[in-house]
Design an enzyme around this catalytic site. Sequence first.
Site, short mmCIF file in Angstrom:
data_model
loop_
_atom_site.label_atom_id
_atom_site.label_comp_id
_atom_site.label_asym_id
_atom_site.label_seq_id
_atom_site.Cartn_x
_atom_site.Cartn_y
_atom_site.Cartn_z
N ASP A 30 0.87 -1.17 0.00
CA ASP A 30 0.00 0.00 0.00
C ASP A 30 0.92 1.23 0.00
O ASP A 30 2.10 1.12 0.33
CB ASP A 30 -0.87 -0.04 1.26
CG ASP A 30 -1.64 1.24 1.50
OD1 ASP A 30 -2.32 1.71 0.57
OD2 ASP A 30 -1.54 1.77 2.62
N ASP A 32 -0.24 5.10 0.96
CA ASP A 32 -0.50 6.12 1.99
C ASP A 32 -0.43 5.52 3.39
O ASP A 32 -1.10 4.52 3.68
CB ASP A 32 -1.87 6.75 1.77
CG ASP A 32 -1.93 7.57 0.49
OD1 ASP A 32 -2.70 8.54 0.46
OD2 ASP A 32 -1.23 7.25 -0.47
#
Length: 241
Positions: A30, A32
């Site tokens: 991922d 953020d």
Amino acid sequence: MPHQEFAPGLQVQGFTPPLRLSQFKLIAFDMDSTLINIECVDEIADAVGLKEEVAAITEAAMRGEITDYKESLRRRVALLRGVTVADMELIYTSRLELNPGAEALVKACKAAGLKTLLVSGGFTFFTDRIRDRLGIDFTRSNVLEIESGPNCGQLTGRMVDQPWGDICDGAEKRKMLLETCSQLGISPKQAIAVGDGANDLPMMGEAGLSVAYHAKPRVREHAMVAINQGGLDRLLEVIRS
């Protein structure tokens, strides 16, 4: 099975460390709050004075309290109308930083022959730059629509559909992980998935090793490795090169 404290701030469940990096062929991240220190959509909203409102929706989505991730993202992006590309460039140069240990972990994985994948509910404006900065092999994320004409360079408050679909949500992250494994001719059990929010759980559930990084409680609960203190490279304490 409950987590065991492997070292301070580092928990494991479902296996006995150490594993070896050579057992894996792909690592998926991922972006953020995982590879980077910010939630980009929240920082973009700050440019139009709506960070608090947007951040509240983001936090609820990451905790898994909002079941329709796509709708929650559309709501947040709609509030970004009028933000300029220059505003986003300033966010990238002045606010965005790689999280501690990100470069070291990516480097170690690449040295061990793993391919790298970045799958994000965020935006190509940022994922493309992180891809180039870290030498990531594959990416999937969302495209923000930008005005042409009189308001050239401003966000419209919408996203652009892509050949693979409309929005990169949890289901799309899982799909991209599986597609990348198929492309590489490997089993998903030869993949590592690293994330912090509820929309990372579908891909983490497919991977041979799931890693929660400073994650929401629900994500920590389901992950095989939970890094609660320190940097991303703490993963190398339980999986050796």
